[in-house]
Design an enzyme around this catalytic site. Sequence first.
Site, PDB file in Angstrom:
ATOM      1  N   TYR A 180       0.778  -1.266  -0.061  1.00 40.45           N
ATOM      2  CA  TYR A 180      -0.048   0.145   0.029  1.00 40.45           C
ATOM      3  C   TYR A 180       0.744   1.229  -0.023  1.00 40.45           C
ATOM      4  O   TYR A 180       0.845   2.278  -0.747  1.00 40.45           O
ATOM      5  CB  TYR A 180      -0.834  -0.088   1.139  1.00 40.45           C
ATOM      6  CG  TYR A 180      -1.927   1.076   1.371  1.00 40.45           C
ATOM      7  CD1 TYR A 180      -3.166   1.176   0.597  1.00 40.45           C
ATOM      8  CD2 TYR A 180      -1.906   2.359   2.199  1.00 40.45           C
ATOM      9  CE1 TYR A 180      -3.864   1.866   0.690  1.00 40.45           C
ATOM     10  CE2 TYR A 180      -2.532   3.189   2.203  1.00 40.45           C
ATOM     11  CZ  TYR A 180      -3.871   3.173   1.500  1.00 40.45           C
ATOM     12  OH  TYR A 180      -4.842   4.209   1.535  1.00 40.45           O
ATOM     13  N   ILE A 206      -9.134   7.996   7.965  1.00 35.51           N
ATOM     14  CA  ILE A 206     -10.337   8.644   7.606  1.00 35.51           C
ATOM     15  C   ILE A 206     -11.567   7.351   7.927  1.00 35.51           C
ATOM     16  O   ILE A 206     -11.282   6.320   7.709  1.00 35.51           O
ATOM     17  CB  ILE A 206     -10.403   8.878   6.339  1.00 35.51           C
ATOM     18  CG1 ILE A 206      -9.228   9.829   5.765  1.00 35.51           C
ATOM     19  CG2 ILE A 206     -11.778   9.640   5.678  1.00 35.51           C
ATOM     20  CD1 ILE A 206      -9.094  11.106   6.394  1.00 35.51           C
TER      21      ILE A 206
HETATM   22  P1  NAP Z   1     -13.134   2.250   0.205  1.00 34.10           P
HETATM   23  O1  NAP Z   1     -14.421   2.598   1.439  1.00 34.10           O
HETATM   24  O2  NAP Z   1     -13.019   0.931   0.210  1.00 34.10           O
HETATM   25  O3  NAP Z   1     -13.973   2.624  -1.337  1.00 34.10           O
HETATM   26  C1  NAP Z   1     -13.076   2.336  -2.368  1.00 34.10           C
HETATM   27  C2  NAP Z   1     -14.073   2.137  -3.499  1.00 34.10           C
HETATM   28  O4  NAP Z   1     -13.202   1.714  -4.599  1.00 34.10           O
HETATM   29  C3  NAP Z   1     -14.786   0.975  -3.424  1.00 34.10           C
HETATM   30  O5  NAP Z   1     -16.306   0.845  -3.806  1.00 34.10           O
HETATM   31  C4  NAP Z   1     -14.217  -0.281  -4.036  1.00 34.10           C
HETATM   32  O6  NAP Z   1     -15.073  -1.455  -4.375  1.00 34.10           O
HETATM   33  C5  NAP Z   1     -13.578   0.586  -5.068  1.00 34.10           C
HETATM   34  N1  NAP Z   1     -12.497  -0.466  -5.925  1.00 34.10           N
HETATM   35  C6  NAP Z   1     -11.865  -1.213  -5.410  1.00 34.10           C
HETATM   36  N2  NAP Z   1     -11.078  -1.903  -6.418  1.00 34.10           N
HETATM   37  C7  NAP Z   1     -11.639  -1.243  -7.741  1.00 34.10           C
HETATM   38  C8  NAP Z   1     -11.347  -1.649  -8.797  1.00 34.10           C
HETATM   39  N3  NAP Z   1     -10.520  -2.530  -9.598  1.00 34.10           N
HETATM   40  N4  NAP Z   1     -12.126  -0.812  -9.820  1.00 34.10           N
HETATM   41  C9  NAP Z   1     -12.930   0.080  -9.604  1.00 34.10           C
HETATM   42  N5  NAP Z   1     -13.241   0.345  -8.266  1.00 34.10           N
HETATM   43  C10 NAP Z   1     -12.619  -0.314  -7.181  1.00 34.10           C
HETATM   44  O7  NAP Z   1     -12.169   3.121   0.485  1.00 34.10           O
HETATM   45  P2  NAP Z   1     -11.947   4.584   1.049  1.00 34.10           P
HETATM   46  O8  NAP Z   1     -11.688   4.612   2.481  1.00 34.10           O
HETATM   47  O9  NAP Z   1     -13.069   5.426   0.415  1.00 34.10           O
HETATM   48  O10 NAP Z   1     -10.823   5.104   0.361  1.00 34.10           O
HETATM   49  C11 NAP Z   1     -10.856   5.810  -1.129  1.00 34.10           C
HETATM   50  C12 NAP Z   1      -9.415   6.027  -1.314  1.00 34.10           C
HETATM   51  O11 NAP Z   1      -8.671   6.942  -0.304  1.00 34.10           O
HETATM   52  C13 NAP Z   1      -8.473   4.826  -1.423  1.00 34.10           C
HETATM   53  O12 NAP Z   1      -7.421   5.064  -2.506  1.00 34.10           O
HETATM   54  C14 NAP Z   1      -7.715   4.916  -0.204  1.00 34.10           C
HETATM   55  O13 NAP Z   1      -6.337   4.228  -0.457  1.00 34.10           O
HETATM   56  C15 NAP Z   1      -7.472   6.296   0.121  1.00 34.10           C
HETATM   57  N6  NAP Z   1      -7.264   6.507   1.531  1.00 34.10           N
HETATM   58  C16 NAP Z   1      -8.103   5.961   2.496  1.00 34.10           C
HETATM   59  C17 NAP Z   1      -7.899   6.385   3.917  1.00 34.10           C
HETATM   60  C18 NAP Z   1      -8.698   6.140   4.897  1.00 34.10           C
HETATM   61  O14 NAP Z   1      -8.291   6.207   6.151  1.00 34.10           O
HETATM   62  N7  NAP Z   1     -10.295   5.462   4.570  1.00 34.10           N
HETATM   63  C19 NAP Z   1      -6.548   6.764   4.352  1.00 34.10           C
HETATM   64  C20 NAP Z   1      -5.630   7.089   3.133  1.00 34.10           C
HETATM   65  C21 NAP Z   1      -6.072   7.070   2.119  1.00 34.10           C
HETATM   66  P3  NAP Z   1     -15.019  -2.630  -3.413  1.00 34.10           P
HETATM   67  O15 NAP Z   1     -16.431  -2.424  -2.501  1.00 34.10           O
HETATM   68  O16 NAP Z   1     -15.244  -3.721  -4.278  1.00 34.10           O
HETATM   69  O17 NAP Z   1     -13.721  -2.617  -2.566  1.00 34.10           O
END
Ligand code: NAP
Length: 270
Positions: free
Chosen positions: A178, A211
């Site tokens: 990651y 987050i």
């Molecule tokens: P999330 O709730 O897991 O949502 C991510 C979305 O992306 C989900 O709907 C997921 O579908 C979709 N996805 C996964 N693989 C995919 C693919 N191959 N093609 C298209 N869509 C796909 O994540 P989040 O927490 O909102 O995070 C969003 C972004 O912020 C990510 O890049 C994450 O790394 C970054 N981020 C998050 C945090 C945090 O604390 N949450 C911190 C730093 C950075 P599925 O339901 O199938 O997985």
Amino acid sequence: MPEVKQLRLSKNRTDTSNLKDFEHMPETGKIAIVTGAARGIGLEICRELLDAGMTVVAVDIRPELFEAARASLGEPGENLDCRQLDVTDSKAFTSLVDAVVERYGRVDVLVNNAGITRDGLLMRMDDADWELVLKVNLFSAFYGTRAVSRYMVRQKSGSIVNISSYSGLEGNRGQANYSASKAGLIGLTKTTAKELAGKNIRCNAVAPGFIETEMTAVLPQQAKDMALSQIPMKRMGSPRDIAKAVCFLACGASDYVTAQVLSVDGGMHT
Ligand code: NAP
């Protein structure tokens, strides 16, 4: 495509009522693509960009989530254009961008937000977990950026926002895959910005901290407590905290900002 509002200057230059109206929706007519948009941070980014007046194409691997996503946005959600895409599929990503431009005539904003985790200590991490995380988090952003930039160069405008992470800036135990993918996004962001600046295309990254989404909901309480103890503001961020930063970078308000990484993490990264 919604009609682009015409700005009519009154003969009486002191009459700015029409200008004010325009300032409220300066992004009207712009077309944005957001990946990983069916839930979490991506969905909140869609909400902000819709509020700013853009037409938003929401892309996700799971189409079954679209109905709930639309409903959660209320009335603006009716205008959300939802499309299924696995962002690791280079050809499909290019075809999606082509289809968006065919439908709307342009593409102004790309938010590379789709991301996953497959945590594990480096010595035990298998090749599959390493490769999948790199493909979803980093390769996809390259595919999308390459596809939209071909149109943005012709338009001589565009804004690309990559969602990196605090882990990409600092590294994180158990997240070799990651952290490498999120650090890679920063390199991609700066290079894209430098290559395309002359064509009035900007590229920036947002580095969220900890987050509240489904990605972090699955963490054990001990890991959450540990993370919280490192946040100067003593709270987790909300998806909206990230979406507001993304919207700033996507919109004209940040016209002279490019090649930057904006940390939105309650003060963790300094
Ligand atoms: P999330 O709730 O897991 O949502 C991510 C979305 O992306 C989900 O709907 C997921 O579908 C979709 N996805 C996964 N693989 C995919 C693919 N191959 N093609 C298209 N869509 C796909 O994540 P989040 O927490 O909102 O995070 C969003 C972004 O912020 C990510 O890049 C994450 O790394 C970054 N981020 C998050 C945090 C945090 O604390 N949450 C911190 C730093 C950075 P599925 O339901 O199938 O997985």
